[in-house]
Design a protein around this motif. Structure first.
Motif, PDB file in Angstrom:
ATOM      1  N   TYR A  55       0.826  -1.199   0.000  1.00 53.38           N
ATOM      2  CA  TYR A  55       0.000   0.000   0.000  1.00 53.38           C
ATOM      3  C   TYR A  55       0.870   1.262   0.000  1.00 53.38           C
ATOM      4  O   TYR A  55       2.069   1.212   0.276  1.00 53.38           O
ATOM      5  CB  TYR A  55      -0.949  -0.018   1.213  1.00 53.38           C
ATOM      6  N   LEU A  56       0.236   2.404  -0.273  1.00 52.00           N
ATOM      7  CA  LEU A  56       0.947   3.684  -0.361  1.00 52.00           C
ATOM      8  C   LEU A  56       1.798   3.927   0.895  1.00 52.00           C
ATOM      9  O   LEU A  56       1.288   3.823   2.008  1.00 52.00           O
ATOM     10  CB  LEU A  56      -0.062   4.828  -0.504  1.00 52.00           C
ATOM     11  N   GLY A  57       3.051   4.204   0.684  1.00 52.52           N
ATOM     12  CA  GLY A  57       3.931   4.584   1.786  1.00 52.52           C
ATOM     13  C   GLY A  57       4.413   3.442   2.660  1.00 52.52           C
ATOM     14  O   GLY A  57       5.059   3.668   3.691  1.00 52.52           O
ATOM     15  N   ALA A  58       4.164   2.204   2.270  1.00 54.72           N
ATOM     16  CA  ALA A  58       4.523   1.067   3.141  1.00 54.72           C
ATOM     17  C   ALA A  58       6.028   0.839   3.218  1.00 54.72           C
ATOM     18  O   ALA A  58       6.525   0.301   4.212  1.00 54.72           O
ATOM     19  CB  ALA A  58       3.830  -0.202   2.648  1.00 54.72           C
ATOM     20  N   GLY A  59       6.738   1.224   2.150  1.00 56.52           N
ATOM     21  CA  GLY A  59       8.194   1.029   2.161  1.00 56.52           C
ATOM     22  C   GLY A  59       8.716   0.269   0.958  1.00 56.52           C
ATOM     23  O   GLY A  59       9.791  -0.321   1.011  1.00 56.52           O
ATOM     24  N   LYS A  60       7.982   0.325  -0.160  1.00 56.04           N
ATOM     25  CA  LYS A  60       8.397  -0.396  -1.368  1.00 56.04           C
ATOM     26  C   LYS A  60       9.680   0.191  -1.945  1.00 56.04           C
ATOM     27  O   LYS A  60      10.615  -0.519  -2.279  1.00 56.04           O
ATOM     28  CB  LYS A  60       7.288  -0.335  -2.442  1.00 56.04           C
ATOM     29  N   THR A  61       9.694   1.512  -2.078  1.00 55.72           N
ATOM     30  CA  THR A  61      10.871   2.157  -2.665  1.00 55.72           C
ATOM     31  C   THR A  61      12.073   1.976  -1.747  1.00 55.72           C
ATOM     32  O   THR A  61      13.194   1.743  -2.212  1.00 55.72           O
ATOM     33  CB  THR A  61      10.584   3.655  -2.895  1.00 55.72           C
ATOM     34  N   THR A  62      11.821   2.035  -0.448  1.00 63.46           N
ATOM     35  CA  THR A  62      12.903   1.810   0.513  1.00 63.46           C
ATOM     36  C   THR A  62      13.467   0.402   0.319  1.00 63.46           C
ATOM     37  O   THR A  62      14.677   0.195   0.344  1.00 63.46           O
ATOM     38  CB  THR A  62      12.365   1.980   1.961  1.00 63.46           C
ATOM     39  N   LEU A  63      12.590  -0.551   0.088  1.00 68.76           N
ATOM     40  CA  LEU A  63      13.032  -1.936  -0.138  1.00 68.76           C
ATOM     41  C   LEU A  63      13.864  -2.029  -1.421  1.00 68.76           C
ATOM     42  O   LEU A  63      14.922  -2.645  -1.443  1.00 68.76           O
ATOM     43  CB  LEU A  63      11.820  -2.871  -0.226  1.00 68.76           C
ATOM     44  N   LEU A 207       6.543  -7.043   6.829  1.00 65.53           N
ATOM     45  CA  LEU A 207       5.883  -6.168   7.799  1.00 65.53           C
ATOM     46  C   LEU A 207       6.910  -5.108   8.178  1.00 65.53           C
ATOM     47  O   LEU A 207       7.776  -5.343   9.014  1.00 65.53           O
ATOM     48  CB  LEU A 207       5.484  -7.044   8.981  1.00 65.53           C
ATOM     49  N   ASN A 208       6.786  -3.953   7.534  1.00 65.54           N
ATOM     50  CA  ASN A 208       7.837  -2.915   7.676  1.00 65.54           C
ATOM     51  C   ASN A 208       7.414  -1.835   8.675  1.00 65.54           C
ATOM     52  O   ASN A 208       6.257  -1.779   9.080  1.00 65.54           O
ATOM     53  CB  ASN A 208       8.089  -2.302   6.290  1.00 65.54           C
ATOM     54  N   LYS A 209       8.359  -1.002   9.050  1.00 59.73           N
ATOM     55  CA  LYS A 209       8.139   0.111   9.984  1.00 59.73           C
ATOM     56  C   LYS A 209       7.717  -0.400  11.361  1.00 59.73           C
ATOM     57  O   LYS A 209       6.834   0.187  12.001  1.00 59.73           O
ATOM     58  CB  LYS A 209       7.063   1.077   9.451  1.00 59.73           C
ATOM     59  N   THR A 210       8.304  -1.498  11.792  1.00 57.77           N
ATOM     60  CA  THR A 210       7.926  -2.040  13.101  1.00 57.77           C
ATOM     61  C   THR A 210       8.307  -1.076  14.224  1.00 57.77           C
ATOM     62  O   THR A 210       7.765  -1.149  15.321  1.00 57.77           O
ATOM     63  CB  THR A 210       8.572  -3.418  13.361  1.00 57.77           C
ATOM     64  N   ASP A 211       9.230  -0.151  13.924  1.00 64.13           N
ATOM     65  CA  ASP A 211       9.627   0.832  14.948  1.00 64.13           C
ATOM     66  C   ASP A 211       8.473   1.785  15.281  1.00 64.13           C
ATOM     67  O   ASP A 211       8.473   2.404  16.344  1.00 64.13           O
ATOM     68  CB  ASP A 211      10.843   1.640  14.465  1.00 64.13           C
ATOM     69  N   LEU A 212       7.494   1.892  14.393  1.00 60.00           N
ATOM     70  CA  LEU A 212       6.411   2.863  14.596  1.00 60.00           C
ATOM     71  C   LEU A 212       5.158   2.248  15.235  1.00 60.00           C
ATOM     72  O   LEU A 212       4.222   2.973  15.556  1.00 60.00           O
ATOM     73  CB  LEU A 212       6.023   3.507  13.262  1.00 60.00           C
ATOM     74  N   THR A 237      10.424  -6.023   9.542  1.00 63.23           N
ATOM     75  CA  THR A 237      11.618  -5.219   9.248  1.00 63.23           C
ATOM     76  C   THR A 237      11.451  -3.763   9.662  1.00 63.23           C
ATOM     77  O   THR A 237      10.335  -3.280   9.902  1.00 63.23           O
ATOM     78  CB  THR A 237      11.920  -5.187   7.727  1.00 63.23           C
ATOM     79  N   GLN A 238      12.579  -3.089   9.691  1.00 66.75           N
ATOM     80  CA  GLN A 238      12.611  -1.626   9.760  1.00 66.75           C
ATOM     81  C   GLN A 238      13.428  -1.172   8.558  1.00 66.75           C
ATOM     82  O   GLN A 238      14.428  -1.795   8.219  1.00 66.75           O
ATOM     83  CB  GLN A 238      13.264  -1.180  11.062  1.00 66.75           C
ATOM     84  N   ARG A 239      12.949  -0.117   7.925  1.00 68.11           N
ATOM     85  CA  ARG A 239      13.593   0.402   6.707  1.00 68.11           C
ATOM     86  C   ARG A 239      13.740  -0.696   5.647  1.00 68.11           C
ATOM     87  O   ARG A 239      14.704  -0.712   4.892  1.00 68.11           O
ATOM     88  CB  ARG A 239      14.965   0.998   7.032  1.00 68.11           C
ATOM     89  N   SER A 240      12.814  -1.632   5.654  1.00 68.72           N
ATOM     90  CA  SER A 240      12.760  -2.711   4.645  1.00 68.72           C
ATOM     91  C   SER A 240      14.055  -3.511   4.545  1.00 68.72           C
ATOM     92  O   SER A 240      14.365  -4.062   3.479  1.00 68.72           O
ATOM     93  CB  SER A 240      12.411  -2.138   3.268  1.00 68.72           C
TER      94      SER A 240
HETATM   95  N1  GTP Z   1      10.078   5.097  10.683  1.00 71.67           N
HETATM   96  C1  GTP Z   1      10.225   4.381   9.572  1.00 71.67           C
HETATM   97  N2  GTP Z   1      10.095   4.976   8.370  1.00 71.67           N
HETATM   98  C2  GTP Z   1      10.253   4.221   7.249  1.00 71.67           C
HETATM   99  C3  GTP Z   1      10.548   2.843   7.331  1.00 71.67           C
HETATM  100  N3  GTP Z   1      10.630   2.375   6.071  1.00 71.67           N
HETATM  101  C4  GTP Z   1      10.397   3.402   5.236  1.00 71.67           C
HETATM  102  N4  GTP Z   1      10.183   4.532   5.954  1.00 71.67           N
HETATM  103  C5  GTP Z   1       9.854   5.878   5.427  1.00 71.67           C
HETATM  104  O1  GTP Z   1       8.493   5.857   4.996  1.00 71.67           O
HETATM  105  C6  GTP Z   1       8.318   6.707   3.861  1.00 71.67           C
HETATM  106  C7  GTP Z   1       7.649   5.942   2.727  1.00 71.67           C
HETATM  107  O2  GTP Z   1       8.538   4.933   2.268  1.00 71.67           O
HETATM  108  P1  GTP Z   1       8.613   4.490   0.748  1.00 71.67           P
HETATM  109  O3  GTP Z   1       9.683   3.453   0.620  1.00 71.67           O
HETATM  110  O4  GTP Z   1       8.708   5.676  -0.145  1.00 71.67           O
HETATM  111  O5  GTP Z   1       7.187   3.842   0.589  1.00 71.67           O
HETATM  112  P2  GTP Z   1       6.473   3.364  -0.774  1.00 71.67           P
HETATM  113  O6  GTP Z   1       5.702   2.160  -0.438  1.00 71.67           O
HETATM  114  O7  GTP Z   1       7.466   3.245  -1.861  1.00 71.67           O
HETATM  115  O8  GTP Z   1       5.537   4.607  -1.018  1.00 71.67           O
HETATM  116  P3  GTP Z   1       4.657   4.952  -2.344  1.00 71.67           P
HETATM  117  O9  GTP Z   1       5.581   4.812  -3.514  1.00 71.67           O
HETATM  118  O10 GTP Z   1       4.218   6.342  -2.092  1.00 71.67           O
HETATM  119  O11 GTP Z   1       3.513   4.014  -2.359  1.00 71.67           O
HETATM  120  C8  GTP Z   1       9.694   7.237   3.520  1.00 71.67           C
HETATM  121  O12 GTP Z   1       9.837   8.509   4.078  1.00 71.67           O
HETATM  122  C9  GTP Z   1      10.636   6.249   4.185  1.00 71.67           C
HETATM  123  O13 GTP Z   1      11.880   6.825   4.539  1.00 71.67           O
HETATM  124  C10 GTP Z   1      10.681   2.235   8.629  1.00 71.67           C
HETATM  125  O14 GTP Z   1      10.903   1.040   8.801  1.00 71.67           O
HETATM  126  N5  GTP Z   1      10.494   3.058   9.704  1.00 71.67           N
END
Ligand code: GTP
Length: 385
Positions: A55-63, A207-212, A237-240
């Protein structure tokens, strides 16, 4: 590979007549290609495609960024499908082994893989394939609102047609903080929401962003994900940051996965829906031999005709299907795979230990699924007397 007539017609209609299946040569079977030396290595090796959804903002690009910059021996090409305002291009990045990054823009007709998947998706990949030799893995990031089933079907069919690529697996990234909200959101039209579809279809759920997330929220999310998809592996994970071996080379759609599927299926349980009409995993096992024709009818009634109803009279809707079955004349276990309206039966390398061990175990992920009805139908219409 089997697909509904309608789906085939739709796919053909989506492509201009003169461009139908460009540069693709039908082959008899995948096994044939492997025997010809087009297996996992060598110059004719097929290139795996991993779909990264979430889903939007889940951390795909970070992965993606993490994978691209980690140490691995792969030269990975990435296709990003941006839904962004006025974006009519698809951006492909490729990173060489030493980390050098170059960029190429592939012009697409409307820039949206989801809208006209057949056409644009293959075009983008074909353009990439001209660079074959420069990379050996493709990651495709869908937009947060995509239905990965449509994208997966495209690559699955394409591989069957003798293409240079094959679908390796579907990875879904879930936001630990907002995931539960996304998964439980009800759509006005009653359809399954995108976040749930993405989890339902995944071979790996990150399951990303477990820190939040608070531990108790995380627990509820874990349980909800498990009830939706009892088969997929879940990693937190954190930060994927994940072990890349868990993401790449899953072989989730080929006969090789039959080897590990048996153990996985033993751990799957039929889930209780967390909401009415929510997606759940249902599984059953019936010993004996299945008849191939009857098995086809059983699956087609579920996936194509949609004529199978629960005891409550609701139409069962299957999003993903996996199983290992025993077909009368086959010495090996046969893997059943289904995604939406596509399905495939393929013999695995695993032979049956004895006649008494022959059994059929199936896992369904979908909506309004009624285990008792499915099991009864299978036992009475598919098993040989
Ligand atoms: N606190 C925290 N922030 C994270 C983590 N992983 C990613 N982020 C942040 O969350 C935001 C969204 O991450 P993206 O990787 O862009 O997510 P996405 O799924 O690609 O988003 P869309 O392309 O908009 O759908 C960014 O600002 C990341 O730096 C995490 O594990 N913890």
């Amino acid at each position: 590979m089997f697909q509904a007539d309608g789906a085939e017609a739709q796919a053909e209609a989506a492509e201009p007549a003169e461009e139908a299946c460009p540069e693709l040569v039908p082959i008899e079977t995948k096994r044939g290609a492997e025997e010809d030396g087009e297996g996992s290595s060598g110059p004719g090796a097929k290139i795996p495609v991993t779909i990264i959804t979430g889903y939007l903002g889940a951390g795909k690009t970070t992965l993606l960024n993490y994978i691209l910059t980690e140490q691995h021996s792969k030269r990975i090409a990435v296709i990003l499908n941006e839904f962004g305002e006025g974006s009519a291009v698809e951006k492909a990045l490729a990173v060489s082994q030493d980390g050098e990054l170059y960029e190429e823009w592939l012009e697409l007709r409307n820039g949206c893989l989801c809208c006209s998947v057949k056409d644009n998706g293959l075009r983008a990949i074909e353009n990439l394939m001209q660079k074959k030799g420069k990379f050996d893995y493709i990651l495709l990031e869908t937009t947060g609102l995509a239905d990965p089933g449509a994208v997966a079907s495209m690559f699955w069919v394409d591989a069957e047609l003798g293409s240079d690529i094959y679908l390796d697996g579907i990875v879904s990234v879930v936001d630990s903080k907002y995931g539960l909200k996304h998964l439980t959101e009800e759509r006005a039209d009653g359809a399954v929401n995108e976040a749930t579809r993405q989890v339902a279809l995944a071979d790996l759920i990150i399951l990303n962003k477990t820190d939040l997330a608070l531990e108790e929220d995380l627990n509820r999310l874990r349980m909800t994900i498990r009830s939706i998809n009892g088969l997929g592996r879940i990693l937190e994970t954190q930060r994927s940051r994940v072990d890349l071996r868990a993401v790449l080379d899953l072989h989730a759609f080929d006969a090789l996965s039959g080897i590990s599927l048996q153990n996985k299926m033993l751990r799957v349980a039929t889930a209780q829906p967390h909401l009415d009409h929510s997606i759940v995993t249902v599984t059953f096992e019936v010993p004996g031999n299945a008849q191939e024709e009857s098995l086809n009818v059983f699956i087609q009634n579920l996936l194509w005709e949609k004529t199978v109803r629960s005891k409550a009279g609701q139409c069962m809707e299957v999003i993903r299907l996996k199983g290992l079955v025993s077909l009368r004349d086959k010495p090996h276990q046969v893997i059943v795979q289904g995604v939406h309206e596509l399905y495939d039966l393929e013999e695995t390398p695993v032979s049956w230990a004895s006649n008494s061990a022959r059994t059929n175990r199936l896992v369904f992920i979908g909506r309004n699924l009624d285990k008792e009805v499915l099991q009864q139908l299978f036992a009475t219409t598919v098993l040989e007397a």
